[in-house]
Structures are given as structure tokens and as C-alpha cells.
Design an enzyme around this catalytic site. Structure first.
Site, PDB file in Angstrom:
ATOM      1  N   HIS A  77      42.054  36.300  37.188  1.00 52.52           N
ATOM      2  CA  HIS A  77      43.204  37.094  37.627  1.00 52.52           C
ATOM      3  C   HIS A  77      43.554  36.811  39.083  1.00 52.52           C
ATOM      4  CE1 HIS A  77      40.888  39.801  34.757  1.00 52.52           C
ATOM      5  NE2 HIS A  77      41.974  39.460  34.086  1.00 52.52           N
ATOM      6  N   HIS A  79      44.438  38.853  42.376  1.00 50.96           N
ATOM      7  CA  HIS A  79      44.307  40.197  42.921  1.00 50.96           C
ATOM      8  C   HIS A  79      45.258  40.372  44.099  1.00 50.96           C
ATOM      9  CE1 HIS A  79      40.639  41.791  40.783  1.00 50.96           C
ATOM     10  NE2 HIS A  79      40.812  40.580  40.280  1.00 50.96           N
ATOM     11  N   HIS A  94      44.173  44.100  40.571  1.00 45.96           N
ATOM     12  CA  HIS A  94      45.029  43.022  40.070  1.00 45.96           C
ATOM     13  C   HIS A  94      46.408  43.136  40.711  1.00 45.96           C
ATOM     14  CE1 HIS A  94      42.664  42.622  36.030  1.00 45.96           C
ATOM     15  NE2 HIS A  94      41.903  42.454  37.099  1.00 45.96           N
ATOM     16  N   HIS A 102      47.418  46.598  31.983  1.00 48.19           N
ATOM     17  CA  HIS A 102      46.822  45.269  31.888  1.00 48.19           C
ATOM     18  C   HIS A 102      47.174  44.678  30.524  1.00 48.19           C
ATOM     19  CE1 HIS A 102      43.925  42.122  32.800  1.00 48.19           C
ATOM     20  NE2 HIS A 102      43.573  42.180  31.524  1.00 48.19           N
ATOM     21  N   HIS A 111      50.160  42.979  34.028  1.00 48.36           N
ATOM     22  CA  HIS A 111      50.173  42.788  35.481  1.00 48.36           C
ATOM     23  C   HIS A 111      50.685  41.377  35.765  1.00 48.36           C
ATOM     24  CE1 HIS A 111      46.325  45.499  35.553  1.00 48.36           C
ATOM     25  NE2 HIS A 111      47.419  46.221  35.357  1.00 48.36           N
ATOM     26  N   ASP A 114      47.748  38.913  35.732  1.00 48.13           N
ATOM     27  CA  ASP A 114      46.933  38.718  34.526  1.00 48.13           C
ATOM     28  C   ASP A 114      47.083  37.286  34.014  1.00 48.13           C
ATOM     29  OD1 ASP A 114      46.185  41.359  34.627  1.00 48.13           O
ATOM     30  OD2 ASP A 114      47.535  42.025  33.028  1.00 48.13           O
ATOM     31  N   HIS A 151      35.955  36.602  36.879  1.00 46.10           N
ATOM     32  CA  HIS A 151      35.146  37.783  36.555  1.00 46.10           C
ATOM     33  C   HIS A 151      33.910  37.421  35.741  1.00 46.10           C
ATOM     34  CE1 HIS A 151      37.802  40.961  38.090  1.00 46.10           C
ATOM     35  NE2 HIS A 151      38.742  40.040  37.919  1.00 46.10           N
ATOM     36  N   ARG A 174      33.078  40.777  39.826  1.00 45.52           N
ATOM     37  CA  ARG A 174      33.762  39.617  40.401  1.00 45.52           C
ATOM     38  C   ARG A 174      32.720  38.583  40.827  1.00 45.52           C
ATOM     39  NH1 ARG A 174      38.299  43.043  43.842  1.00 45.52           N
ATOM     40  NH2 ARG A 174      38.765  44.472  42.121  1.00 45.52           N
TER      41      ARG A 174
END
Length: 183
Positions: A77, A79, A94, A102, A111, A114, A151, A174
Site C-alpha cells: 500500500h 501510506h 493508507h 479499504h 483507498h 490500495d 505488510h 509493516r
């Protein structure tokens, strides 16, 4: 190593305070806009790689390689903040300028940040080849100065009953991150 971390943290702070709405062109003499992020793991994992973003018309092509994760899929993703001074956790949530749930990269309700899952093979290599229609390298959806994050778990695309599903895709902690900067 300490000086390198201090340099990266300083660079991240400079980029984090950057105004994303009036992004100057990152084009080279008529060529596409481009940006890059160098991912590292601040928590001692040996996970690292490079991700390049190339704006092509109304889409952004994201490509690169990340090394060091066991075979499987992991959430990937953008952020909201370009701050890695506290490791990957200081990058905020995000990138979601429209306050949507999401979702999957092909969903209408998702998002902006995403990007789905990144698949790693048996040699611990994840190859990135994504074309996205929401992120840009200029204007309101610019990812320049933000952080790309890998992630610890697969992204469930907001489709499960887990309490974090519609917020984060329940993708876990993360593992590696990098601030996206102009190329």
C-alpha cells in the site's frame, strides 16, 4: 549505518512537509513523470528493494523488486505520510483522501493507496508489475512524498468480517517501507 538512517530520516521529514496539490512536473523533456522508493526494513528484517512509479497517460505503472519475504502474498500500500523517522509505523494510515473503505485495486470503493498484494516466490523475490488508475505523480492523488509499505500478511481487500478488514485489509504489521521521491 547510523548516518544513513539520519540522512533518510531527514529526507523523509523534508518530503513529508511538501505540498502535494501543486506538484511541479517531474517529466524529462516530454517524457513521463517518474518517481522511485527504496524499501528497507527498520526492524532488522532483511527485506529490501526498489519500486519505480511511471505516469503513463491517466495511469501509473508501478514496477520493481523486493527481496527477503517467505513465499506467499503480502499487502502492498501507499501510506499518507512520507515520514519514516519512527520506522514504518510513522507513515500514517493508507493514502485515502476520499475517506472510502479499504478495497481491491479494481474496486470503485477503495483507498487511493490500495495496491493489493505482492506475491513472493520460493527464492524470496517479489516482482512488482502493477498498473493503477487512481494514484498519480501530480495533483491531489500524487504519491510523491508519501510512503510505500510492504505488510506482514495478505490483504483481504476489505471482504472479511475481521474488524480491520475495511480499514487496512487486515494485512498485519509493516515489514518494509520507503518514501517515494522524484526520479
Amino acid at each position: 549505518m547510523m548516518y544513513q538512517m539520519m540522512f533518510l530520516a531527514s529526507a523523509a521529514l523534508l518530503v513529508a512537509g511538501h505540498d502535494h496539490t501543486h506538484e511541479p512536473s517531474t517529466r524529462t523533456e516530454g517524457g513521463p513523470r517518474r518517481a522511485v522508493a527504496r524499501l528497507t526494513s527498520p526492524d532488522g528484517h532483511d527485506v529490501h528493494g526498489n519500486v519505480t512509479f511511471t505516469e503513463e497517460g491517466d495511469k501509473v505503472h508501478i514496477h520493481g523488486h523486493i527481496y527477503g519475504m517467505p513465499e506467499g502474498e503480502y499487502g502492498f500500500h501507499v501510506h499518507e505520510l512520507g515520514d519514516i523517522t519512527g520506522g514504518c509505523t510513522s507513515a500514517g494510515g493508507h493514502f485515502n483522501p476520499h475517506n472510502k473503505d479499504h478495497g481491491h485495486p479494481d474496486d470503485e470503493n477503495r483507498h487511493v493507496g490500495d495496491l493489493g498484494n505482492l506475491e513472493f516466490n520460493t527464492e524470496k523475490l517479489g516482482e512488482i508489475d502493477i498498473v493503477d488508475r487512481l494514484i498519480t505523480l501530480h495533483g491531489d492523488h500524487s504519491v510523491i512524498g508519501r510512503t510505500v509499505v510492504l505488510h506482514a500478511m495478505p490483504d483481504d481487500f476489505g471482504r472479511t468480517d475481521h474488524p480491520d478488514s475495511k480499514k487496512t485489509g487486515n494485512a498485519g504489521g509493516r515489514i518494509a517501507c520507503g518514501v517515494i521521491g522524484r526520479l
